[in-house]
Design an enzyme around this catalytic site. Structure first.
Site, PDB file in Angstrom:
ATOM      1  N   HIS A 111      42.903  36.180  35.510  1.00  0.00           N
ATOM      2  CA  HIS A 111      40.967  35.795  35.358  1.00  0.00           C
ATOM      3  C   HIS A 111      40.908  37.067  35.491  1.00  0.00           C
ATOM      4  O   HIS A 111      38.909  36.632  35.102  1.00  0.00           O
ATOM      5  CB  HIS A 111      41.191  35.054  36.386  1.00  0.00           C
ATOM      6  N   GLU A 112      40.572  36.954  37.161  1.00  0.00           N
ATOM      7  CA  GLU A 112      39.578  38.804  36.998  1.00  0.00           C
ATOM      8  C   GLU A 112      39.696  39.807  36.252  1.00  0.00           C
ATOM      9  O   GLU A 112      38.967  40.248  36.382  1.00  0.00           O
ATOM     10  CB  GLU A 112      40.495  38.714  38.994  1.00  0.00           C
ATOM     11  N   HIS A 126      35.062  42.773  30.697  1.00  0.00           N
ATOM     12  CA  HIS A 126      34.113  42.675  30.426  1.00  0.00           C
ATOM     13  C   HIS A 126      33.076  43.618  31.093  1.00  0.00           C
ATOM     14  O   HIS A 126      32.533  43.841  30.087  1.00  0.00           O
ATOM     15  CB  HIS A 126      34.304  40.738  30.521  1.00  0.00           C
ATOM     16  N   HIS A 157      37.012  39.450  33.796  1.00  0.00           N
ATOM     17  CA  HIS A 157      35.713  40.033  34.121  1.00  0.00           C
ATOM     18  C   HIS A 157      36.022  41.956  34.095  1.00  0.00           C
ATOM     19  O   HIS A 157      34.955  41.986  33.666  1.00  0.00           O
ATOM     20  CB  HIS A 157      36.008  39.376  36.123  1.00  0.00           C
TER      21      HIS A 157
END
Length: 598
Positions: free
Chosen positions: A389-390, A396, A393
């Protein structure tokens, strides 16, 4: 699990490398002083910031440089503080950066009102007078779109000076929750007394021993109940501040202010809540199934997280979790993997839990350096999902920073959570394929997915309903007391869990433990993002033509256009409910799968 490490006891390999930002605290302080000096010089342009095209471009570029430097300095201070919130040196350092940022914001508060005061036709001519201003076109469009919400120079300066005080409720909450809250000791499965923490509670919650998980859940709830009035006061203070700021800026509500900044229609929020409520039968079905499989006469909240596979499978160390994430994301192609390799090899991640460390997990990007990730690792598959998940980020940030100027490198949360939940979906697809011939592991993986879906779409929508109701109540003059918040949250908890799950413990913990309530209409974006990423990740995993490149283009775009527009380019329209319906269709499909396996 026997004891929490002190920060000094954490191995170097499990800490982030802050020398990627500054060699020392002193180096950061020296850089901060130079940034403050630049801001003071730029402040002298008040009244003629945009007197002509050349001057305007020079001042915008200088303002951008100040922003880039301040971001680097601020993140360094924040990471030092979050590493150990009991370290007075780190807390003091962070305070210095916050004070400096507040002063800089106040000094440069004249820019917005000065630019929005320019007549539309004159502003158009100004932008056309200098080719270099083309880079700032979207930023200026956003700014002038908010024209009626920008105050006078004096008022903006005043709010700038008050910024630190206006953020104090969040800071008080974080200190209370991360530094001061203690949960005591509970018994593990061997009967040994172990310190309960934010980080290890999930290990107890999923215990096959019902008395172990019951003791841990009730122990975790206890300090929230004991401090319920303090938690209520901090939340009341935060919400009343946001409502007041919305009123001062001529918005009809805090929700309109929060969504309007990124041009997101409020109907997106209402459509989410309405659509999720229409599919509560699916989550009720899951809990009924779980209750039946576990053979429980009554199922309480402390029973909902125990794995149906009968044991905690696919445990992973941090190194194994990185490898699993790496393997799953091979589908993303060489450019994505290049960024991920840098993240894993250059200590962008702070993995281990230690005394005083901020709870949970997050990623923060630094335009002039690299992203950083905070984790509190446990050797559970869940932690690998948090890493994926992180890392979504982080990639991105990495893609956007390489493709965009700094003013567009940060994607709004509405888009950022797409990138993170996208990776969770890819990891699920990878694991389901990897263990397709192992029914027991498939049950465990499917339950991980179902738990993630419920936690992200159902639970975050529950939080969104709570948050919206609390804001509206405070706006009408209701004081958000602990009793009021308990009633509001408790009723929503019961609605979202359904008839199969019995209420237990205290209602306070259901709202008091959520730090995202101090981020002003943040939580709904988790739910919308998971639904969006379901469509995007399915297309990439199934190798649909052009799907990967469209997704990477979305990452590269950062915040260079409105979120709704960028998502339409990627193939998803969030202005109707179809993207949500697609997510619920996949959820129902996987419910069918696990039911058949069971």
């Amino acid at each position: 699990m026997e004891k929490q490490l002190k920060r000094s006891e954490v191995p170097k390999a499990l800490k982030w490398d802050l020398t990627l930002l500054y060699e020392s605290d002193e180096a950061m302080e020296q850089a901060l002083a130079k940034t403050q000096q630049k801001a003071s010089e730029l402040a002298k342009t008040a009244g003629h910031f945009a007197s002509d095209g050349q001057t305007f471009l020079r001042n915008l570029n200088e303002n951008k440089t100040i922003g880039e430097e301040l971001e680097r300095e601020f993140v360094y201070g924040m990471l030092r503080r979050d590493s150990d919130t009991t370290d007075s040196t780190a807390v003091t350092l962070y305070g210095q950066v916050v004070n400096a940022a507040t002063m800089i914001e106040a000094e440069l508060a004249f820019i917005q009102p000065e630019l929005t005061a320019i007549d539309d036709s004159d502003f158009t001519k100004l932008m056309q007078s200098e080719p270099g201003l083309a880079e700032y076109q979207y930023e200026m469009t956003k700014l002038r779109r908010q024209k009626k919400h920008v105050l006078s120079k004096a008022e903006e300066t005043l709010l700038g000076y008050l910024n630190k005080s206006l953020d104090s409720a969040e800071e008080i909450y974080n200190t209370l929750n991360d530094a001061d809250l203690k949960f005591g000791k509970v018994h593990d499965e061997q009967g040994q007394l172990v310190e309960l923490t934010h980080g290890n509670r999930s290990q107890f919650n999923e215990s096959q021993n019902r008395s172990v998980r019951k003791e841990a859940v009730l122990a975790y709830e206890k300090p929230y109940h004991e401090l319920r009035n303090t938690f209520a006061q901090t939340l009341n203070s935060f919400i009343s501040t946001e409502n007041a700021l919305a009123m001062i800026r001529h918005y009809p509500s805090a929700r309109a202010a929060a969504l309007g900044a990124n041009n997101i229609p409020e109907s997106v929020y209402d459509t989410l809540v309405a659509t999720v409520n229409q599919h509560l039968d699916l989550v009720y079905r899951w809990y009924e199934l779980k209750k039946r499989v576990l053979g429980l006469d009554k199922m309480y909240k402390y029973d909902v997280n125990v794995p149906l596979a009968g044991e905690d499978m696919l445990k992973t160390t941090f190194e194994q979790g990185k490898q699993l994430t790496w393997d799953a994301l091979q589908v993303m192609g060489p450019e994505y993997l290049k960024g991920l390799k840098s993240e894993f090899e250059h200590r962008w991640i702070d993995a281990a839990e230690n005394l005083g460390k901020r709870s949970g997990g997050y990623q923060v990007g630094v335009y002039t350096a690299n992203p950083f990730i905070l984790l509190n690792w446990t050797d559970k598959l869940y932690s690998t999902f948090v890493l994926a998940h992180e890392s979504g980020h982080a990639m991105h940030s990495w893609f956007a920073q390489r493709a965009q100027p700094s003013e567009y490198a940060d994607a709004p949360i509405f888009l950022a959570e797409v990138a993170s939940t996208f990776n969770e979906n890819i990891l699920t697809d990878y694991l389901l394929e990897k263990y397709q011939d192992d029914p027991k592991k498939l049950i465990f993986i499917l339950e991980q997915y179902i738990t993630g879906f419920i936690g992200t779409i159902y639970r975050q929508t529950q939080f969104a309903e709570f948050e919206d109701a609390a804001y509206k109540a405070e706006q009408k003059g209701q004081t958000l007391t602990a009793d009021y918040l308990d009633q509001l949250s408790g009723d929503l908890v019961n609605k979202y869990y359904g008839p199969a799950v019995e209420e237990t413990g205290t209602r306070t913990q259901s709202w008091a433990y959520v730090p995202h309530f101090y981020m002003n209409y943040y939580v709904y974006q988790y739910a919308t993002s998971w639904a969006v990423s379901t469509a995007l990740s399915e297309a990439v995993w199934q190798h649909e033509p052009g799907a990967l490149e469209r997704y990477l283009d979305l990452l590269r775009a950062g915040g260079s256009d409105d979120p709704v527009t960028l998502l339409k380019h990627a193939g998803v329209d969030v202005t109707d409910s179809q993207y949500l319906e697609r997510a619920f269709a996949l959820f129902e499909k996987r419910l069918d799968q696990i039911e058949k396996l069971l």
